[in-house]
Design a protein around this motif. Structure first.
Motif, PDB file in Angstrom:
ATOM      1  N   ALA A 168       0.813  -1.305   0.059  1.00  0.00           N
ATOM      2  CA  ALA A 168      -0.076  -0.135  -0.132  1.00  0.00           C
ATOM      3  C   ALA A 168       1.081   1.326   0.110  1.00  0.00           C
ATOM      4  O   ALA A 168       0.572   2.371  -0.564  1.00  0.00           O
ATOM      5  CB  ALA A 168      -0.985  -0.074   1.314  1.00  0.00           C
ATOM      6  N   MET A 169       2.045   1.214   0.595  1.00  0.00           N
ATOM      7  CA  MET A 169       2.786   2.444   0.685  1.00  0.00           C
ATOM      8  C   MET A 169       3.636   2.689  -0.572  1.00  0.00           C
ATOM      9  O   MET A 169       3.458   3.812  -0.826  1.00  0.00           O
ATOM     10  CB  MET A 169       4.020   2.070   1.725  1.00  0.00           C
ATOM     11  N   ARG A 170       3.852   1.702  -1.369  1.00  0.00           N
ATOM     12  CA  ARG A 170       4.283   1.827  -2.772  1.00  0.00           C
ATOM     13  C   ARG A 170       3.053   2.573  -3.544  1.00  0.00           C
ATOM     14  O   ARG A 170       3.252   3.311  -4.358  1.00  0.00           O
ATOM     15  CB  ARG A 170       4.906   0.658  -3.380  1.00  0.00           C
ATOM     16  N   TRP A 171       1.867   1.740  -3.342  1.00  0.00           N
ATOM     17  CA  TRP A 171       0.713   2.578  -4.420  1.00  0.00           C
ATOM     18  C   TRP A 171       0.483   3.865  -3.695  1.00  0.00           C
ATOM     19  O   TRP A 171       0.152   4.532  -4.699  1.00  0.00           O
ATOM     20  CB  TRP A 171      -0.322   1.464  -3.827  1.00  0.00           C
ATOM     21  N   VAL A 172       0.515   4.220  -2.496  1.00  0.00           N
ATOM     22  CA  VAL A 172       0.194   5.679  -2.247  1.00  0.00           C
ATOM     23  C   VAL A 172       1.455   6.458  -2.811  1.00  0.00           C
ATOM     24  O   VAL A 172       1.261   7.639  -3.152  1.00  0.00           O
ATOM     25  CB  VAL A 172       0.332   5.720  -0.628  1.00  0.00           C
ATOM     26  N   TRP A 228       1.203   9.934  -5.259  1.00  0.00           N
ATOM     27  CA  TRP A 228       1.785  11.254  -4.904  1.00  0.00           C
ATOM     28  C   TRP A 228       2.524  11.504  -6.252  1.00  0.00           C
ATOM     29  O   TRP A 228       2.432  12.850  -6.635  1.00  0.00           O
ATOM     30  CB  TRP A 228       2.668  11.144  -3.824  1.00  0.00           C
ATOM     31  N   THR A 229       3.276  10.733  -6.643  1.00  0.00           N
ATOM     32  CA  THR A 229       4.174  11.152  -8.216  1.00  0.00           C
ATOM     33  C   THR A 229       3.196  11.110  -9.169  1.00  0.00           C
ATOM     34  O   THR A 229       3.822  11.850 -10.298  1.00  0.00           O
ATOM     35  CB  THR A 229       5.308  10.365  -8.261  1.00  0.00           C
ATOM     36  N   ARG A 230       2.155  10.479  -9.276  1.00  0.00           N
ATOM     37  CA  ARG A 230       1.425  10.338 -10.599  1.00  0.00           C
ATOM     38  C   ARG A 230       2.364   9.855 -11.759  1.00  0.00           C
ATOM     39  O   ARG A 230       2.030  10.349 -12.784  1.00  0.00           O
ATOM     40  CB  ARG A 230       0.774  11.776 -10.727  1.00  0.00           C
ATOM     41  N   VAL A 231       3.188   9.043 -11.570  1.00  0.00           N
ATOM     42  CA  VAL A 231       3.940   8.120 -12.537  1.00  0.00           C
ATOM     43  C   VAL A 231       3.921   6.776 -12.388  1.00  0.00           C
ATOM     44  O   VAL A 231       3.611   6.379 -11.211  1.00  0.00           O
ATOM     45  CB  VAL A 231       5.325   8.941 -12.554  1.00  0.00           C
ATOM     46  N   ASP A 232       4.543   5.932 -13.608  1.00  0.00           N
ATOM     47  CA  ASP A 232       4.470   4.822 -13.231  1.00  0.00           C
ATOM     48  C   ASP A 232       5.698   4.150 -12.463  1.00  0.00           C
ATOM     49  O   ASP A 232       6.906   4.508 -13.109  1.00  0.00           O
ATOM     50  CB  ASP A 232       4.477   4.069 -14.853  1.00  0.00           C
ATOM     51  N   SER A 233       5.566   4.035 -11.285  1.00  0.00           N
ATOM     52  CA  SER A 233       6.801   3.570 -10.210  1.00  0.00           C
ATOM     53  C   SER A 233       7.795   2.571 -11.187  1.00  0.00           C
ATOM     54  O   SER A 233       8.746   2.558 -11.004  1.00  0.00           O
ATOM     55  CB  SER A 233       6.423   3.206  -9.110  1.00  0.00           C
ATOM     56  N   ASN A 243       8.261   1.844 -14.140  1.00  0.00           N
ATOM     57  CA  ASN A 243       8.908   2.332 -15.241  1.00  0.00           C
ATOM     58  C   ASN A 243      10.180   3.126 -14.438  1.00  0.00           C
ATOM     59  O   ASN A 243      11.336   3.537 -15.304  1.00  0.00           O
ATOM     60  CB  ASN A 243       8.073   3.206 -16.179  1.00  0.00           C
ATOM     61  N   GLU A 244       9.718   4.135 -13.672  1.00  0.00           N
ATOM     62  CA  GLU A 244      10.919   5.057 -12.991  1.00  0.00           C
ATOM     63  C   GLU A 244      11.862   4.227 -12.390  1.00  0.00           C
ATOM     64  O   GLU A 244      13.272   4.639 -12.594  1.00  0.00           O
ATOM     65  CB  GLU A 244      10.015   5.896 -11.991  1.00  0.00           C
ATOM     66  N   LEU A 245      11.635   3.051 -11.735  1.00  0.00           N
ATOM     67  CA  LEU A 245      12.691   2.294 -11.278  1.00  0.00           C
ATOM     68  C   LEU A 245      13.487   1.452 -12.214  1.00  0.00           C
ATOM     69  O   LEU A 245      14.858   1.495 -12.016  1.00  0.00           O
ATOM     70  CB  LEU A 245      12.213   1.456 -10.278  1.00  0.00           C
ATOM     71  N   SER A 246      12.956   0.605 -13.076  1.00  0.00           N
ATOM     72  CA  SER A 246      13.640  -0.247 -14.003  1.00  0.00           C
ATOM     73  C   SER A 246      13.727   0.406 -15.303  1.00  0.00           C
ATOM     74  O   SER A 246      14.695  -0.132 -16.069  1.00  0.00           O
ATOM     75  CB  SER A 246      12.836  -1.651 -13.991  1.00  0.00           C
ATOM     76  N   GLY A 247      12.972   1.193 -15.903  1.00  0.00           N
ATOM     77  CA  GLY A 247      12.952   1.727 -17.256  1.00  0.00           C
ATOM     78  C   GLY A 247      14.017   2.714 -17.167  1.00  0.00           C
ATOM     79  O   GLY A 247      14.843   2.768 -18.040  1.00  0.00           O
ATOM     80  N   PHE A 295      14.432   8.653  -7.561  1.00  0.00           N
ATOM     81  CA  PHE A 295      13.117   8.110  -7.334  1.00  0.00           C
ATOM     82  C   PHE A 295      13.023   6.578  -6.176  1.00  0.00           C
ATOM     83  O   PHE A 295      12.356   6.406  -5.403  1.00  0.00           O
ATOM     84  CB  PHE A 295      12.361   7.675  -8.637  1.00  0.00           C
ATOM     85  N   GLY A 296      14.183   5.753  -6.399  1.00  0.00           N
ATOM     86  CA  GLY A 296      14.526   4.635  -5.653  1.00  0.00           C
ATOM     87  C   GLY A 296      14.634   4.868  -4.269  1.00  0.00           C
ATOM     88  O   GLY A 296      14.198   4.337  -3.387  1.00  0.00           O
ATOM     89  N   VAL A 297      15.477   6.030  -4.058  1.00  0.00           N
ATOM     90  CA  VAL A 297      15.908   6.253  -2.556  1.00  0.00           C
ATOM     91  C   VAL A 297      14.693   6.781  -2.120  1.00  0.00           C
ATOM     92  O   VAL A 297      14.500   6.564  -0.629  1.00  0.00           O
ATOM     93  CB  VAL A 297      16.991   7.509  -2.780  1.00  0.00           C
TER      94      VAL A 297
END
Length: 300
Positions: free
Chosen positions: A31-35, A39-44, A46-50, A56-58
Motif C-alpha cells: 500500500a505504501m508503494r501504491w500511495v 503522490w508522484t502520479r507516474v508509473d513507479s 518504469n521510473e525504477l527499472s525503465g 526515485f528509488g531512494v
C-alpha cells in the motif's frame, strides 16, 4: 558438561496471529508503494527499472523503511499475550503511518524546502533531493517510534500523543533546516542551500541528511525523560517540543565540537560546500548521528 537445548512450545493461536501480522505488514508495504505512486502520479515500475531513476528509488526506499519503523513500533508496544490487539494495532498504526508520511512529505515540500518542487526534482533524477527527502522521512518515523513506545495502551489519548509527536518532528526538522541554511549562507557568500541542493550537490545532501537523522535520535531522548500522562496532552506536547528543541541545539553544538576534533586540519566548508567531498560529508554524518546516539544512551 551440561548442555541446554532451547525448546519452543507450539501454540497454534500464536502461529495464526503471527502469520496474520506478517500478512498485514506485507499489505501495508504494498500500500505504501501504491500511495507513493499516487503522490508522484507516474508509473513507479518504469521510473525504477525503465528510467533507472536513482532519486526515485531512494525516495521510495525511505518511505518503505519509515513505514517499517512505525509498524515495528506498533508490534513492539502491543502486549505479547494479546495477539488480536497486536494485529489490529499494527493495521491501524500502519495506515496512520502511511497518512502521516504523506502529510510529512507535503509539509517538507511546502514549508521546509519551499524554494522548489521536490516531486519534480525527484522525477528529474536529482539524487541530492532524494537523499534529503529520504532522511527527513526516516527521521520523522524515528521520532514517531519514540512517541509510540512512550505512550501506554491503544487509546484515543495515545493517538493524540502520536499526532503531537508528528507535529514536534516537523517543527524540529524545520528549525534544523533553517539553522543549516543560515550557516551555509554565512559560509558561502549568501548562497542558498536549497538552490545548491537543486543543482545536485550530493555531499551537502549527505551532510544535511545526517543532521536530520541525528536530531531525530536526539529528540527521542524526550521519551526517556518525560513521564507519560494520558490526559495531559497539551502539557505533553509543550514538554516534548521544549525537550526536542533543547536536545536539537545540544546535538548541533556537540557535533560541531566533535567534527573540529576528529577532522582537525580539514576545512569542512571548502571540502563539502565547495569541493563536494562526499567522503568528508559522510564522516560528518556519522559524527552527528554518533553524538545523538550518545546523548540518547546517556539519558536512557
Amino acid at each position: 558438561m551440561e548442555s541446554e537445548i532451547l525448546t519452543l512450545s507450539y501454540n497454534p493461536e500464536m502461529l495464526a496471529y503471527f502469520s496474520a501480522d506478517i500478512l498485514i505488514a506485507l499489505v501495508l508495504l504494498i500500500a505504501m508503494r501504491w500511495v507513493y505512486t499516487l503522490w508522484t502520479r507516474v508509473d513507479s515500475t518504469n521510473e525504477l527499472s525503465g528510467k533507472d531513476n536513482f532519486a526515485f528509488g531512494v525516495s521510495v526506499a525511505s518511505s518503505l523503511l519509515a513505514l517499517s519503523i512505525v509498524v515495528w513500533s506498533a508490534a513492539e508496544q502491543a502486549s505479547a499475550d494479546d495477539y488480536l490487539t497486536q494485529s489490529l494495532q499494527m493495521l491501524v498504526f500502519g495506515i496512520g503511518g502511511i497518512i502521516l508520511i504523506k502529510i510529512g512529505r507535503w509539509a517538507h515540500d511546502k514549508v521546509i524546502l519551499n524554494r522548489f518542487n521536490k516531486r519534480e526534482q525527484i522525477l528529474q533524477g536529482n539524487v541530492s533531493i532524494g537523499l534529503v527527502d529520504g532522511a527527513n522521512t526516516i527521521a520523522t518515523a524515528i521520532i514517531i517510534r519514540s512517541v509510540m513506545l512512550w505512550t501506554e495502551g491503544f487509546t484515543l489519548y495515545s493517538g493524540i500523543a502520536i499526532l503531537s509527536g508528528f507535529f514536534v518532528a516537523q517543527t524540529v526538522m524545520l528549525v534544523t533546516t533553517r539553522l543549516m541554511e543560515r550557516r551555509f549562507a554565512q559560509d558561502n557568500q549568501n548562497d542558498s542551500m536549497q538552490d545548491v541542493l537543486v543543482r545536485g550537490q550530493v555531499a551537502l545532501a549527505i551532510q544535511h541528511g545526517g543532521h536530520l537523522l541525528g536530531v531525530a535520535f536526539a529528540v527521542s531522548a524526550a521519551s526517556k525523560i518525560l513521564v507519560y500522562h494520558p490526559w495531559a496532552y497539551i502539557s505533553n506536547l509543550i514538554n516534548w517540543l521544549f525537550i526536542a528543541l533543547l536536545f536539537t541545539l545540544l546535538t548541533i553544538i556537540l557535533a560541531w565540537v566533535a567534527k573540529r576534533l576528529v577532522l582537525k586540519g580539514i576545512n569542512l566548508v571548502r571540502e563539502v560546500d565547495q569541493q563536494h567531498n562526499i567522503g568528508v560529508a559522510s564522516i560528518e554524518m556519522a559524527l552527528t548521528i554518533g553524538v545523538a546516539l550518545l546523548l540518547l544512551g546517556l539519558v536512557s
